[in-house]
Design an enzyme around this catalytic site. Sequence first.
Site, PDB file in Angstrom:
ATOM      1  N   GLU A   1      -3.925   6.921  -5.191  1.00 43.49           N
ATOM      2  CA  GLU A   1      -4.174   6.309  -6.510  1.00 43.49           C
ATOM      3  C   GLU A   1      -5.462   6.846  -7.124  1.00 43.49           C
ATOM      4  O   GLU A   1      -6.426   7.088  -6.387  1.00 43.49           O
ATOM      5  CB  GLU A   1      -4.258   4.782  -6.343  1.00 43.49           C
ATOM      6  CG  GLU A   1      -2.934   4.224  -5.894  1.00 43.49           C
ATOM      7  CD  GLU A   1      -2.974   2.724  -5.601  1.00 43.49           C
ATOM      8  OE1 GLU A   1      -4.004   2.095  -5.884  1.00 43.49           O
ATOM      9  OE2 GLU A   1      -1.989   2.206  -5.098  1.00 43.49           O
TER      10      GLU A   1
ATOM     11  N   HIS B   1      -0.961  -0.276  -9.986  1.00 47.19           N
ATOM     12  CA  HIS B   1      -1.539  -1.206  -9.001  1.00 47.19           C
ATOM     13  C   HIS B   1      -2.063  -2.477  -9.689  1.00 47.19           C
ATOM     14  O   HIS B   1      -3.254  -2.785  -9.636  1.00 47.19           O
ATOM     15  CB  HIS B   1      -2.673  -0.524  -8.207  1.00 47.19           C
ATOM     16  CG  HIS B   1      -3.013  -1.235  -6.935  1.00 47.19           C
ATOM     17  ND1 HIS B   1      -3.434  -0.595  -5.802  1.00 47.19           N
ATOM     18  CD2 HIS B   1      -2.992  -2.547  -6.617  1.00 47.19           C
ATOM     19  CE1 HIS B   1      -3.677  -1.476  -4.844  1.00 47.19           C
ATOM     20  NE2 HIS B   1      -3.410  -2.670  -5.315  1.00 47.19           N
TER      21      HIS B   1
ATOM     22  N   ARG C   1       0.856  -1.187   0.000  1.00 47.74           N
ATOM     23  CA  ARG C   1       0.000   0.000   0.000  1.00 47.74           C
ATOM     24  C   ARG C   1       0.890   1.234   0.000  1.00 47.74           C
ATOM     25  O   ARG C   1       1.916   1.256   0.709  1.00 47.74           O
ATOM     26  CB  ARG C   1      -0.896   0.034   1.245  1.00 47.74           C
ATOM     27  CG  ARG C   1      -2.047  -0.951   1.214  1.00 47.74           C
ATOM     28  CD  ARG C   1      -3.124  -0.560   0.187  1.00 47.74           C
ATOM     29  NE  ARG C   1      -4.245  -1.473   0.194  1.00 47.74           N
ATOM     30  CZ  ARG C   1      -4.391  -2.532  -0.620  1.00 47.74           C
ATOM     31  NH1 ARG C   1      -3.447  -2.805  -1.505  1.00 47.74           N
ATOM     32  NH2 ARG C   1      -5.463  -3.277  -0.548  1.00 47.74           N
TER      33      ARG C   1
HETATM   34  C1  8YV Z   1      -6.674  -5.305  -5.890  1.00 48.57           C
HETATM   35  C2  8YV Z   1      -5.160  -5.380  -3.843  1.00 48.57           C
HETATM   36  O1  8YV Z   1      -6.236  -4.681  -7.038  1.00 48.57           O
HETATM   37  O2  8YV Z   1      -5.854  -7.433  -2.995  1.00 48.57           O
HETATM   38  C3  8YV Z   1      -5.483  -6.307  -2.746  1.00 48.57           C
HETATM   39  O3  8YV Z   1      -5.360  -5.889  -1.579  1.00 48.57           O
HETATM   40  O4  8YV Z   1      -4.642  -4.339  -3.612  1.00 48.57           O
HETATM   41  C4  8YV Z   1      -5.432  -5.775  -5.238  1.00 48.57           C
HETATM   42  O5  8YV Z   1      -5.397  -7.127  -5.410  1.00 48.57           O
HETATM   43  C5  8YV Z   1      -7.596  -4.407  -5.182  1.00 48.57           C
HETATM   44  O6  8YV Z   1      -8.063  -4.886  -3.976  1.00 48.57           O
HETATM   45  C6  8YV Z   1      -8.793  -4.106  -6.071  1.00 48.57           C
HETATM   46  O7  8YV Z   1      -9.269  -2.901  -5.757  1.00 48.57           O
END
Ligand code: 8YV
Length: 308
Positions: free
Chosen positions: A255, A273, A226
Amino acid sequence: MTTRVVVVGTLRPALVQALRDCYAAPTLEELSPEDTDDVEIAVTSGTWGVRAEHMNRLPKLRAIVNFGVGYDATDVAEATRRGIVVSNTPDVLTDCVADAAVGLIIDVMRGLSASDRFVRRGEWARGAVPPPARRVTGVRAGILGLGRIGLAIAHRLTAFDATISYHNRRPRTDVDYAYAASPRELAANCDLLVIAAAGGDDSRGLVDTTVLDALGPRGFLVNVARGSVVDEPAVAAALEEKRLAGAGLDVFADEPHVPAALRERDDVVLLPHLGSATVETRTAMTDLTLANVARFLDEGTLVTPVPG
Ligand code: 8YV
């Protein structure tokens, strides 16, 4: 059909369609006032999350089903206080996120994206030579957050004869990798700091100037976790002042906005991402999200609940 499920945020079209087909699920914007009392499940993603203001709008909400392993965008403490349970999508994305981390590591250390731009600008054809890059094999890698994804990254890096160390809140008892007592100590003893820690208040700003300075001018930073874990302006400043060799970033503080100070640099690799974004993994994440919804509607339990 009673509106038992609602979509919060912009989710992938296949998931939204399946929720519409199976449960006639509207988005929160589409939800009519007379249906709000029927909603039991909110389906969201790691990018959006469900916060107190959403919960206030949905008085009968009982479950939040999160597409993504990270759920820091959802106010889990508030959900727990209200007796609302939360699920995520662990395991199914571990390998793809770890693959993406290794891609970023090789890219930033070997200068692959920068060299691609070098060729496209015609510099090679004009007789120029890119500067020598850095060796990945044998790298001393420090992993901040040795959870499922961190372990998968460590496992891949051992194939590159990397020396692995890590920092977690507590040492793991099931690995032989060297444990560092703090992020600073970890950074001081590696050439490559890979962030795989969960987001949220506990890890906010963990990688700050002191950690970056411990990593040093020959050090590389890679983040697939993150943006909030890192002090982003401090990274840009460290790169600009040559106190850091390079950064490979898949995640950012705000983002989809990436600071110009990073976009203008050749010593950073910037990704939108995409860690989990393969057809196979996104399908598996969608299936697990739908399985959580179905199980909760049928039995009142979740397949993959997060700790409350
Ligand atoms: C996804 C992510 O792109 O799983 C996670 O925590 O950051 C990613 O796999 C995201 O959750 C989709 O918004």
